[in-house]
Design an enzyme around this catalytic site. Sequence first.
Site, mmCIF file in Angstrom:
data_model
loop_
_atom_site.group_PDB
_atom_site.id
_atom_site.type_symbol
_atom_site.label_atom_id
_atom_site.label_comp_id
_atom_site.label_asym_id
_atom_site.label_seq_id
_atom_site.Cartn_x
_atom_site.Cartn_y
_atom_site.Cartn_z
ATOM 1 N N HIS A 1 -6.306 2.624 14.356
ATOM 2 C CA HIS A 1 -6.656 1.264 13.938
ATOM 3 C C HIS A 1 -5.499 0.324 14.273
ATOM 4 O O HIS A 1 -4.376 0.756 14.536
ATOM 5 C CB HIS A 1 -6.917 1.209 12.429
ATOM 6 C CG HIS A 1 -5.690 1.445 11.597
ATOM 7 N ND1 HIS A 1 -5.099 2.692 11.476
ATOM 8 C CD2 HIS A 1 -4.911 0.594 10.874
ATOM 9 C CE1 HIS A 1 -4.028 2.602 10.704
ATOM 10 N NE2 HIS A 1 -3.888 1.344 10.336
ATOM 11 N N LYS B 1 0.851 -1.172 0.000
ATOM 12 C CA LYS B 1 0.000 0.000 0.000
ATOM 13 C C LYS B 1 0.893 1.230 0.000
ATOM 14 O O LYS B 1 1.884 1.266 0.733
ATOM 15 C CB LYS B 1 -0.915 0.033 1.226
ATOM 16 C CG LYS B 1 -1.894 1.217 1.242
ATOM 17 C CD LYS B 1 -2.649 1.294 2.579
ATOM 18 C CE LYS B 1 -3.687 2.418 2.549
ATOM 19 N NZ LYS B 1 -4.248 2.692 3.890
ATOM 20 N N HIS C 1 -2.529 2.396 16.161
ATOM 21 C CA HIS C 1 -1.733 3.496 15.620
ATOM 22 C C HIS C 1 -2.583 4.344 14.686
ATOM 23 O O HIS C 1 -3.685 3.953 14.292
ATOM 24 C CB HIS C 1 -0.495 2.960 14.898
ATOM 25 C CG HIS C 1 -0.808 2.022 13.757
ATOM 26 N ND1 HIS C 1 -1.254 0.725 13.954
ATOM 27 C CD2 HIS C 1 -0.757 2.182 12.407
ATOM 28 C CE1 HIS C 1 -1.443 0.130 12.795
ATOM 29 N NE2 HIS C 1 -1.160 0.998 11.833
ATOM 30 N N ASP D 1 -3.702 -3.175 12.380
ATOM 31 C CA ASP D 1 -3.684 -3.765 11.041
ATOM 32 C C ASP D 1 -4.309 -5.156 11.050
ATOM 33 O O ASP D 1 -4.117 -5.931 11.993
ATOM 34 C CB ASP D 1 -2.247 -3.849 10.519
ATOM 35 C CG ASP D 1 -1.657 -2.478 10.218
ATOM 36 O OD1 ASP D 1 -2.429 -1.502 10.122
ATOM 37 O OD2 ASP D 1 -0.419 -2.383 10.068
#
Length: 334
Positions: free
Chosen positions: A219, A200, A276, A221
């Site tokens: 969020h 990404k 994070h 991962d």
Amino acid sequence: MDKERVQAIASATKDTIPPEFIRPENEQPGSTTFHGWLPEVPVIDLSILDEGKLVELIDNASCKWGMFQVVNHGIPEDVISKLQKVGKEFFELPQEEKEVYAKPPGAKSVEGYGTKLQKEVEGKKGWVDHLFHKIWPPSAINYQFWPKNPPHYRETNEEYAKHLHGVVDKMLRTLSLGLGLEGDDMKKAVGGDELVYLMKINYYPPCPRPDLALGVVAHSDMSAITILVPNDVQGLQIFQADGYWYDVKYIPNALIIHIGDQVEILSNGKYKAVLHRSTVNKEKTRISWPVFLEPPPDFEVGPHPKLVNKENPPNYKTKKFCDYVYCKLNKIPQ
């Protein structure tokens, strides 16, 4: 398809930002970022020859922080520089060229160029555009989403993927040993040779009100682990138990390792998926290149059988990775 790209909005904005980018007060970086003494995310030298010491360092960082930085990781500096160069050049192309790679409407995969990724809470948006595409294994790659311009984009990403294998294998081996498992147990438990490397590129344009907006909201991962290359513009923050957000210090040529949800699940909670977020900058463009190491879509992940028993029952459900992703992106309780 959402054509309201943040890059275009940023170019047309001078002193204010549209209201949909203003975060609620309890999320605004201006009031939630800690500005005193900063505890630093651990920095680990991967060239340590004593494997037991390396396992101890990574185990401690994964339990306490869920994130650490690695240096002397074996990926040549010029390979990382070229990766950063072609990614930046893609986002500097004319808008119509980037739209060729847009995520198709209704697509189940996240692959492609876009802005919106998940269900937006209260209509709030992140100050970021992105490009997703898989870089490994070959059977999972769809070159439809690999830019043909800049001309060296494909060979640069393939070279980076080749060098990344050594880091991935070392991370999974040390995490496995840290849990008291065999060295290859963790890799097998997240898909073995079918483990998916999902690239990404996050592109955060300059923002007139960085105190009010976020690039990517808080969020963890969905991956097993994430290996991230940042540019030199500060932006990554980690949440600590004291209720504040702390900047993760930029270290040239270091890789940032995030423990993801699947490793937390596999470890039955010993290793913590790190919470994070990304802040934005008033003057400069921030770009980051995370690679999410993910199980294949139909691969089932749950607490590792060797880590659960009557005294230590499973704390997480076992489910297909694709089902986990669907629930998380759509804010459905797991």
